[in-house]
Design a protein around this motif. Structure first.
Motif, PDB file in Angstrom:
ATOM      1  N   LEU A 123       0.819  -1.212   0.000  1.00  0.00           N
ATOM      2  CA  LEU A 123       0.000   0.000   0.000  1.00  0.00           C
ATOM      3  C   LEU A 123       0.849   1.257   0.000  1.00  0.00           C
ATOM      4  O   LEU A 123       0.354   2.343  -0.270  1.00  0.00           O
ATOM      5  CB  LEU A 123      -0.940  -0.003   1.217  1.00  0.00           C
ATOM      6  N   GLY A 124       2.136   1.143   0.312  1.00  0.00           N
ATOM      7  CA  GLY A 124       3.033   2.292   0.334  1.00  0.00           C
ATOM      8  C   GLY A 124       3.509   2.634  -1.061  1.00  0.00           C
ATOM      9  O   GLY A 124       3.009   2.118  -2.052  1.00  0.00           O
ATOM     10  N   PRO A 125       4.512   3.505  -1.146  1.00  0.00           N
ATOM     11  CA  PRO A 125       5.012   3.897  -2.470  1.00  0.00           C
ATOM     12  C   PRO A 125       5.731   2.746  -3.165  1.00  0.00           C
ATOM     13  O   PRO A 125       6.260   1.847  -2.517  1.00  0.00           O
ATOM     14  CB  PRO A 125       5.988   5.040  -2.154  1.00  0.00           C
ATOM     15  N   ALA A 126       5.730   2.798  -4.480  1.00  0.00           N
ATOM     16  CA  ALA A 126       6.417   1.791  -5.285  1.00  0.00           C
ATOM     17  C   ALA A 126       7.639   2.444  -5.913  1.00  0.00           C
ATOM     18  O   ALA A 126       7.515   3.440  -6.608  1.00  0.00           O
ATOM     19  CB  ALA A 126       5.491   1.254  -6.365  1.00  0.00           C
ATOM     20  N   VAL A 127       8.803   1.892  -5.657  1.00  0.00           N
ATOM     21  CA  VAL A 127      10.042   2.405  -6.228  1.00  0.00           C
ATOM     22  C   VAL A 127      10.533   1.387  -7.241  1.00  0.00           C
ATOM     23  O   VAL A 127      10.650   0.202  -6.941  1.00  0.00           O
ATOM     24  CB  VAL A 127      11.113   2.628  -5.133  1.00  0.00           C
ATOM     25  N   SER A 128      10.808   1.853  -8.458  1.00  0.00           N
ATOM     26  CA  SER A 128      11.344   0.980  -9.509  1.00  0.00           C
ATOM     27  C   SER A 128      12.754   1.432  -9.842  1.00  0.00           C
ATOM     28  O   SER A 128      12.951   2.558 -10.276  1.00  0.00           O
ATOM     29  CB  SER A 128      10.463   1.059 -10.764  1.00  0.00           C
ATOM     30  N   ARG A 129      13.709   0.560  -9.640  1.00  0.00           N
ATOM     31  CA  ARG A 129      15.117   0.861  -9.932  1.00  0.00           C
ATOM     32  C   ARG A 129      15.441   0.414 -11.357  1.00  0.00           C
ATOM     33  O   ARG A 129      15.007  -0.660 -11.785  1.00  0.00           O
ATOM     34  CB  ARG A 129      16.036   0.134  -8.954  1.00  0.00           C
ATOM     35  N   GLN A 182       4.445  -3.520  -7.880  1.00  0.00           N
ATOM     36  CA  GLN A 182       4.411  -3.869  -6.466  1.00  0.00           C
ATOM     37  C   GLN A 182       3.442  -2.996  -5.665  1.00  0.00           C
ATOM     38  O   GLN A 182       3.269  -3.195  -4.480  1.00  0.00           O
ATOM     39  CB  GLN A 182       5.821  -3.812  -5.856  1.00  0.00           C
ATOM     40  N   LYS A 183       2.776  -2.044  -6.316  1.00  0.00           N
ATOM     41  CA  LYS A 183       1.827  -1.148  -5.645  1.00  0.00           C
ATOM     42  C   LYS A 183       0.410  -1.671  -5.856  1.00  0.00           C
ATOM     43  O   LYS A 183      -0.080  -1.727  -6.961  1.00  0.00           O
ATOM     44  CB  LYS A 183       1.969   0.271  -6.216  1.00  0.00           C
ATOM     45  N   SER A 184      -0.239  -2.063  -4.767  1.00  0.00           N
ATOM     46  CA  SER A 184      -1.607  -2.562  -4.903  1.00  0.00           C
ATOM     47  C   SER A 184      -2.593  -1.406  -4.874  1.00  0.00           C
ATOM     48  O   SER A 184      -2.284  -0.316  -4.392  1.00  0.00           O
ATOM     49  CB  SER A 184      -1.930  -3.558  -3.784  1.00  0.00           C
ATOM     50  N   GLY A 185      -3.761  -1.623  -5.421  1.00  0.00           N
ATOM     51  CA  GLY A 185      -4.829  -0.634  -5.393  1.00  0.00           C
ATOM     52  C   GLY A 185      -4.590   0.577  -6.260  1.00  0.00           C
ATOM     53  O   GLY A 185      -5.251   1.595  -6.099  1.00  0.00           O
ATOM     54  N   ARG A 186      -3.666   0.488  -7.201  1.00  0.00           N
ATOM     55  CA  ARG A 186      -3.375   1.661  -8.031  1.00  0.00           C
ATOM     56  C   ARG A 186      -4.455   1.894  -9.075  1.00  0.00           C
ATOM     57  O   ARG A 186      -5.113   0.961  -9.511  1.00  0.00           O
ATOM     58  CB  ARG A 186      -1.994   1.539  -8.672  1.00  0.00           C
ATOM     59  N   SER A 187      -4.608   3.138  -9.487  1.00  0.00           N
ATOM     60  CA  SER A 187      -5.589   3.511 -10.503  1.00  0.00           C
ATOM     61  C   SER A 187      -4.941   3.702 -11.864  1.00  0.00           C
ATOM     62  O   SER A 187      -5.625   3.729 -12.879  1.00  0.00           O
ATOM     63  CB  SER A 187      -6.291   4.811 -10.112  1.00  0.00           C
TER      64      SER A 187
END
Length: 191
Positions: A72-78, A107-112
């Protein structure tokens, strides 16, 4: 991380969990029974438009087909950790992958929104098909030259250019030449 070889399996699993037949999903998504079967059996590489229609018909977000995470937190993509998550085709014969998608927030759930880094390999040779679906899209060109056909208008975009449009209008995104293009795109499809 999901890949294009298990998207069909996920779609079938969700459809079956909702006790929905292939025929019912085809009717609700306005796709053919054959198209649904081919996607579920991984015998064709779909474009984003049918995947969005299927997600809507199943009452799930597009990202459901791409991830299994509950972050539910931020998603960081390296950049060094990017994993190719889906291949799409917008050619008449959907057996070859023409675009390679790297999900940037799987990895971010519930995204729009669905942000992607995409390698565009397809050049408009007359076999590519326009698509239309609910939602909006934003594209930023990182490298190469991109051709966007939107309705009756054609736009050629170069590195640093961007375009934002309503996806309900028939559109086609492809490379402007054989060198291809690299873009960042965000797709919003209402659930």
């Amino acid at each position: 991380m999901a890949d294009d070889k298990n998207i069909g399996t996920k779609i079938r699993s969700i459809r079956e969990s909702k006790q929905m037949s292939v025929e019912e999903l085809a009717e609700r998504s306005q796709l053919s029974i054959e198209q649904i079967s081919n996607i579920e059996n991984d015998t064709n590489v779909p474009s984003l438009a049918p995947l969005i229609k299927i997600a809507r018909a199943l009452g799930v977000r597009l990202g459901t087909f791409l991830d299994d995470n509950e972050n539910l937190g931020p998603a960081v993509s390296r950049k060094d950790e990017a994993i190719e998550t889906i291949h799409t085709s917008n050619a008449e014969k959907k057996t070859a992958s023409l675009n390679n998608f790297f999900a940037l927030a799987s990895q971010k759930s519930g995204r729009s929104m669905e942000p992607f880094f995409i390698e565009i390999n397809a050049v408009d040779d007359g076999t590519l098909e326009m698509s239309a679906h609910e939602g909006e899209e934003f594209i930023y060109v990182l490298e190469g030259s991109l051709k966007v056909i939107y309705g009756k208008d054609t736009y050629i975009l170069s590195a640093g250019d961007s375009i934002y449009y309503d996806s309900i209008v028939s559109h086609l995104v492809c490379a402007a030449d054989e060198r291809g293009a690299k873009i960042v795109a965000t797709v919003y499809a209402p659930a």
